[in-house]
Scaffold this active site. Structure first.
Site: not given
Length: 375
Positions: A46, A75, A88, A167
């Site tokens: 992550h 992200d 992010h 993402e």
């Protein structure tokens, strides 16, 4: 016994039988993962190994890669001049020195800056202040990374090439982001067909057909990702709250009396069983190969959210032929809890610990890997 009751019982029995047969006909989760070229269970780093190094920076991604994580997660945002990069938050205040470099623009969204401006920022020193026990002088002055730079990192270890788990972040802020991503991945050779024998290569998932996984919370972005890259595995991220799964409680955080948002979010649950199922069904209908639900953590904290990996939830998702990749879990007790509930992979900030839990420990320690990479 009345005839009508017998007919009703027979009909119910037939319907139950059909449902059970449907579930029985689904491949196992491991087989579903293998079909998409995705490791099972999957270790998804992550924002990199972001417990041990500043999130979304070079040391975090190099550490995750060299420890043996299956995926580098990021992200995706787009700069004012059209460059794809990893961040992010909506703005830059938490993880950079934007307030001192651009004080009059410190509250501006990240996409209001050109890539050249973003590259002037220090994206590492904040970590040393926030986590002095993990601080390293080499983290000072780290840079915001472009997608190109993260691809270079993913390809940089000849012995282990992790995949990318990307993402589309707040995609409505970036019209055309899905197409831009497709073009970049295509240009870098990450969308090219891969020989089936490479899918099981000892070099890792980065060689196989599951080398890119696309994820989003937004229905509209999932639809665009499916349109642009139908062959690439996709995950619909799940959350209880505005814009996602409708909560049972209508009480807002400000009215809840909870001392922090983590405590508030951890208590949220779907309005009802059907509401959860509707989101899973939607994911399948739009071509997703799985869902990415939140978890409630034993110790609470700012990563503890609604428990969307209850056994019945995972069973329903599996019965629809979908995988479950849960976010974001860092402790052994929670690794065990979510695996017992039936998940197929875990987003973690502590790739080293999850790899140990899965009995895939790295040959070198976190400190050794960081040192080997010049940090």
């Amino acid at each position: 016994m009345p005839v009508t009751f017998t007919k009703s019982a027979l009909l119910l029995s037939m319907l139950l039988g059909i449902g059970q047969a449907h579930a029985a006909n689904q491949p196992s989760p491991a087989a579903l993962a293998n079909r998409s070229g995705i490791p099972h269970p999957a270790v998804i780093a992550h924002r990199g190994a972001s417990f041990d190094a500043p999130e979304s920076t070079a040391p975090a991604y190099k550490l995750a890669r060299d420890l043996g994580a299956d995926y580098l997660e990021l992200d995706l945002q787009r700069s004012k001049d059209g460059v794809l990069f990893a961040l992010h938050d909506d703005n830059l205040q938490r993880t950079t020195d934007v307030a001192s470099k651009f004080p009059e623009r410190k509250d501006s969204p990240a996409n209001a800056f050109t890539m050249a401006e973003l590259k002037t920022l220090d994206a590492g020193s904040w970590f040393n202040t926030a986590y002095p026990d993990r601080a390293r002088p080499s983290y000072e002055g780290l840079k915001v990374l472009t997608l190109d730079e993260i691809i270079d990192i993913a390809q940089g270890n000849p012995l282990h090439k992790p995949g990318l788990y990307i993402e589309t972040k707040e995609a409505k802020q970036f019209p055309g982001l899905e197409r831009d991503l497709k073009e970049k991945l295509h240009d870098r050779g990450w969308l090219s067909p891969t020989a089936s024998k490479l899918a099981k290569s000892a070099l890792g998932v980065g060689q196989g057909k599951g080398k890119v996984v696309l994820q989003t919370f937004e229905k509209s972005s999932l639809e665009l990702l499916q349109k642009e890259m139908p062959q690439v595995p996709k995950i619909l991220l799940l959350w209880v709250g505005e814009g996602s799964i409708e909560p049972k409680s209508k009480v807002k955080f400000a009215e809840s009396g909870d001392k922090d948002k983590a405590a508030y979010y951890a208590k949220q649950e779907p309005k009802d069983k059907a509401e959860f199922q509707r989101w899973v069904d939607y994911a399948k209908a739009q071509g997703a190969i799985g869902t990415g639900p939140s978890a409630a953590l034993t110790k609470g904290g700012d990563q503890s959210y609604s428990d969307l990996v209850k056994p019945w939830m995972n069973q329903y998702t599996h019965d629809q032929g979908l995988l479950v990749h849960v976010y974001t879990v860092d402790d052994a007790v929670d690794y065990q809890n979510v695996m017992n509930a039936g998940v197929d992979g875990i987003f973690t900030n502590r790739a080293s610990e999850l790899l140990k839990f899965y009995k895939r420990p790295a040959a070198a320690s976190v400190a050794q890997v960081l040192t080997n990479n010049g940090y």
